[in-house]
Design a protein around this motif. Structure first.
Motif, PDB file in Angstrom:
ATOM      1  N   ALA A   1       1.227 -32.147 -31.303  1.00  0.00           N
ATOM      2  CA  ALA A   1       0.596 -33.184 -32.108  1.00  0.00           C
ATOM      3  C   ALA A   1       1.548 -34.351 -32.342  1.00  0.00           C
ATOM      4  CB  ALA A   1       0.120 -32.604 -33.437  1.00  0.00           C
ATOM      5  N   ARG A   2       2.800 -34.056 -32.633  1.00  0.00           N
ATOM      6  CA  ARG A   2       3.782 -35.130 -32.851  1.00  0.00           C
ATOM      7  C   ARG A   2       4.028 -35.906 -31.558  1.00  0.00           C
ATOM      8  NH1 ARG A   2       5.782 -35.171 -37.808  1.00  0.00           N
ATOM      9  NH2 ARG A   2       5.685 -33.266 -39.062  1.00  0.00           N
ATOM     10  N   ALA A   3       4.027 -35.194 -30.433  1.00  0.00           N
ATOM     11  CA  ALA A   3       4.252 -35.860 -29.148  1.00  0.00           C
ATOM     12  C   ALA A   3       3.116 -36.822 -28.818  1.00  0.00           C
ATOM     13  CB  ALA A   3       4.414 -34.820 -28.042  1.00  0.00           C
ATOM     14  N   VAL A   4       1.871 -36.393 -29.017  1.00  0.00           N
ATOM     15  CA  VAL A   4       0.757 -37.284 -28.659  1.00  0.00           C
ATOM     16  C   VAL A   4       0.617 -38.415 -29.674  1.00  0.00           C
ATOM     17  CG1 VAL A   4      -0.471 -35.521 -27.356  1.00  0.00           C
ATOM     18  CG2 VAL A   4      -1.008 -35.843 -29.780  1.00  0.00           C
ATOM     19  N   ARG A   5       0.982 -38.158 -30.935  1.00  0.00           N
ATOM     20  CA  ARG A   5       0.974 -39.257 -31.902  1.00  0.00           C
ATOM     21  C   ARG A   5       1.966 -40.339 -31.470  1.00  0.00           C
ATOM     22  NH1 ARG A   5       4.066 -40.096 -37.262  1.00  0.00           N
ATOM     23  NH2 ARG A   5       3.196 -42.103 -37.839  1.00  0.00           N
ATOM     24  N   ALA A   6       3.127 -39.917 -30.968  1.00  0.00           N
ATOM     25  CA  ALA A   6       4.121 -40.881 -30.504  1.00  0.00           C
ATOM     26  C   ALA A   6       3.601 -41.698 -29.328  1.00  0.00           C
ATOM     27  CB  ALA A   6       5.408 -40.155 -30.113  1.00  0.00           C
ATOM     28  N   GLN A   7       2.641 -41.147 -28.578  1.00  0.00           N
ATOM     29  CA  GLN A   7       2.051 -41.866 -27.447  1.00  0.00           C
ATOM     30  C   GLN A   7       0.949 -42.829 -27.890  1.00  0.00           C
ATOM     31  OE1 GLN A   7       0.708 -38.930 -24.574  1.00  0.00           O
ATOM     32  NE2 GLN A   7       2.579 -37.744 -24.828  1.00  0.00           N
ATOM     33  N   GLY A   8       0.426 -42.646 -29.120  1.00  0.00           N
ATOM     34  CA  GLY A   8      -0.601 -43.549 -29.607  1.00  0.00           C
ATOM     35  C   GLY A   8      -1.846 -42.887 -30.158  1.00  0.00           C
ATOM     36  N   PHE A   9      -1.973 -41.564 -30.020  1.00  0.00           N
ATOM     37  CA  PHE A   9      -3.145 -40.885 -30.554  1.00  0.00           C
ATOM     38  C   PHE A   9      -3.112 -40.908 -32.081  1.00  0.00           C
ATOM     39  CE2 PHE A   9      -3.263 -39.402 -26.235  1.00  0.00           C
ATOM     40  CZ  PHE A   9      -4.613 -39.232 -25.971  1.00  0.00           C
ATOM     41  N   ARG A  10      -4.311 -40.912 -32.689  1.00  0.00           N
ATOM     42  CA  ARG A  10      -4.423 -41.025 -34.147  1.00  0.00           C
ATOM     43  C   ARG A  10      -4.834 -39.728 -34.822  1.00  0.00           C
ATOM     44  NH1 ARG A  10      -3.317 -45.361 -32.017  1.00  0.00           N
ATOM     45  NH2 ARG A  10      -3.925 -47.426 -32.767  1.00  0.00           N
ATOM     46  N   GLY A  11      -5.209 -38.729 -34.037  1.00  0.00           N
ATOM     47  CA  GLY A  11      -5.645 -37.473 -34.612  1.00  0.00           C
ATOM     48  C   GLY A  11      -5.831 -36.440 -33.525  1.00  0.00           C
ATOM     49  N   MET A  12      -6.326 -35.246 -33.932  1.00  0.00           N
ATOM     50  CA  MET A  12      -6.431 -34.137 -32.984  1.00  0.00           C
ATOM     51  C   MET A  12      -7.566 -33.208 -33.397  1.00  0.00           C
ATOM     52  SD  MET A  12      -3.310 -31.666 -31.773  1.00  0.00           S
ATOM     53  CE  MET A  12      -3.546 -30.366 -30.553  1.00  0.00           C
ATOM     54  N   LEU A  13      -8.242 -32.657 -32.407  1.00  0.00           N
ATOM     55  CA  LEU A  13      -9.287 -31.677 -32.641  1.00  0.00           C
ATOM     56  C   LEU A  13      -8.666 -30.313 -32.938  1.00  0.00           C
ATOM     57  CD1 LEU A  13     -11.680 -32.556 -29.661  1.00  0.00           C
ATOM     58  CD2 LEU A  13     -11.644 -33.545 -31.957  1.00  0.00           C
ATOM     59  N   ALA A  14      -9.344 -29.515 -33.760  1.00  0.00           N
ATOM     60  CA  ALA A  14      -8.857 -28.186 -34.126  1.00  0.00           C
ATOM     61  C   ALA A  14      -9.986 -27.181 -34.005  1.00  0.00           C
ATOM     62  CB  ALA A  14      -8.307 -28.196 -35.554  1.00  0.00           C
ATOM     63  N   ILE A  15      -9.618 -25.922 -33.723  1.00  0.00           N
ATOM     64  CA  ILE A  15     -10.625 -24.871 -33.587  1.00  0.00           C
ATOM     65  C   ILE A  15     -10.440 -23.762 -34.606  1.00  0.00           C
ATOM     66  CG2 ILE A  15     -11.079 -25.293 -31.147  1.00  0.00           C
ATOM     67  CD1 ILE A  15      -9.196 -22.896 -30.548  1.00  0.00           C
ATOM     68  N   HIS A  16      -9.414 -23.868 -35.466  1.00  0.00           N
ATOM     69  CA  HIS A  16      -9.156 -22.829 -36.468  1.00  0.00           C
ATOM     70  C   HIS A  16      -8.596 -23.499 -37.719  1.00  0.00           C
ATOM     71  CE1 HIS A  16      -7.338 -19.338 -38.444  1.00  0.00           C
ATOM     72  NE2 HIS A  16      -8.154 -18.594 -37.709  1.00  0.00           N
ATOM     73  N   PRO A  17      -8.995 -23.051 -38.905  1.00  0.00           N
ATOM     74  CA  PRO A  17      -8.487 -23.670 -40.136  1.00  0.00           C
ATOM     75  C   PRO A  17      -6.973 -23.701 -40.244  1.00  0.00           C
ATOM     76  CG  PRO A  17     -10.366 -22.267 -40.635  1.00  0.00           C
ATOM     77  CD  PRO A  17     -10.037 -22.034 -39.186  1.00  0.00           C
ATOM     78  N   ALA A  18      -6.282 -22.722 -39.649  1.00  0.00           N
ATOM     79  CA  ALA A  18      -4.823 -22.695 -39.723  1.00  0.00           C
ATOM     80  C   ALA A  18      -4.181 -23.874 -38.995  1.00  0.00           C
ATOM     81  CB  ALA A  18      -4.284 -21.380 -39.153  1.00  0.00           C
TER      82      ALA A  18
END
Length: 294
Positions: free
Chosen positions: A217-234
């Motif tokens: 997540a930190r790597a893709v944020r550094a590339q410009g992404f603003r968020g991420m999909l999740a499949i589990h509450p954890a």
């Protein structure tokens, strides 16, 4: 582009639309968006039941703006039935899978407009996000979403694309995506930036490896992404942490803005031993705008 109230989009947590328990957990979680699913996680025999369950779950929410629905794709003949079932409950947004260009979003916009009018919902208030790399055809249209009505985010996916390609593996031995899937990620990012919407990273199926999740997540944020999909509450807490600017980042951004303010008209300024130019200022200003109270 229509201006709407700022919506946090760091974490998008999927929950099957035919599971009252899992939908309840998603809605009660700290995810910025609870994404109730009518598509892949629901078998055809349970679609009708899931529609009713999703509508009931939305109607029971205090904050419906953060409760979205992934509907079935336009190509499958189920989209209008999905919208007929859920729109009166006033979801905050609709997630369109297998989108193949801005025209698909325009088609969805017309469907939503008719149902908003029928339900007395403010015109255009239901937001849209699109999954834009799930078919081979979609890969060639990621640059066509600029100006698409209602669109606020674009994401990508590897599973459906690999199925269409007949690809048996998505990642190499190092755990990184193979080139065709990295291309999908890049095309999503570029298309979203061109369209002026938020690029959202795809899911990480290994939901127990939270350390790897946060690293990615930190790597893709550094590339410009603003968020991420999740499949589990954890997965929500690591994603939120990764996409939340740190105090040091905010302080640095403020220092960059102040340095240019102290030197009006300057193309470059010196700060902490580094020479900064106007692109650095633009990045700093964007971070502050995206940060609450920035």
């Amino acid at each position: 582009m229509t201006h709407r109230p700022t919506l946090k989009m760091r974490s998008w947590l999927f929950a099957p639309g035919d599971s009252e328990k899992k939908m309840g957990k998603a809605i009660a979680s700290d995810a910025d968006i609870a994404l109730l699913d009518l598509e892949d996680s629901v078998v055809p025999e349970r679609k009708a039941e899931a529609r009713a369950m999703v509508a009931e779950a939305i109607a029971a929410c205090d904050n419906r703006a953060r409760v979205w629905v992934r509907i079935n794709p336009l190509s499958g003949g189920l989209t209008e039935g999905d919208l007929d079932a859920i729109m009166a409950a006033r979801p905050g947004g609709v997630f369109l899978p297998k989108a193949e260009g801005g025209e698909d979003v325009a088609t969805l916009d017309a469907m939503l407009s008719a149902r908003e009018e029928a339900a007395g919902i403010a015109p255009g208030s239901t937001r849209v996000a699109a999954l834009v790399t799930e078919t081979a055809a979609a890969m060639f249209t990621t640059g066509t979403y600029a100006g698409a009505p209602r669109l606020v985010a674009m994401s990508w996916g590897a599973e459906d694309l690999s199925s269409e390609l007949g690809a048996r593996v998505q990642r190499g031995e190092d755990g990184e995506y193979l080139p065709i899937f990295e291309l999908a990620r890049s095309l999503c990012l570029l298309g979203a930036v061109k369209a002026g919407v938020a690029p959202i990273e795809t899911v990480q199926p290994e939901f127990r490896d939270l350390e790897a999740l946060e690293k990615r997540a930190r790597a893709v944020r550094a590339q410009g992404f603003r968020g991420m999909l999740a499949i589990h509450p954890a997965q929500v807490a690591p994603i939120n942490a990764a996409f939340t600017p740190s105090a040091d980042e905010i302080a640095h951004a403020r220092a960059v803005v102040q340095a240019f303010a102290d030197n009006p008209g300057a193309g470059t300024v010196a700060l902490d031993g580094n020479m900064l130019d106007r692109p650095h200022l633009a990045l700093a200003e964007r971070l502050l705008v995206e940060t609450e109270g920035g």
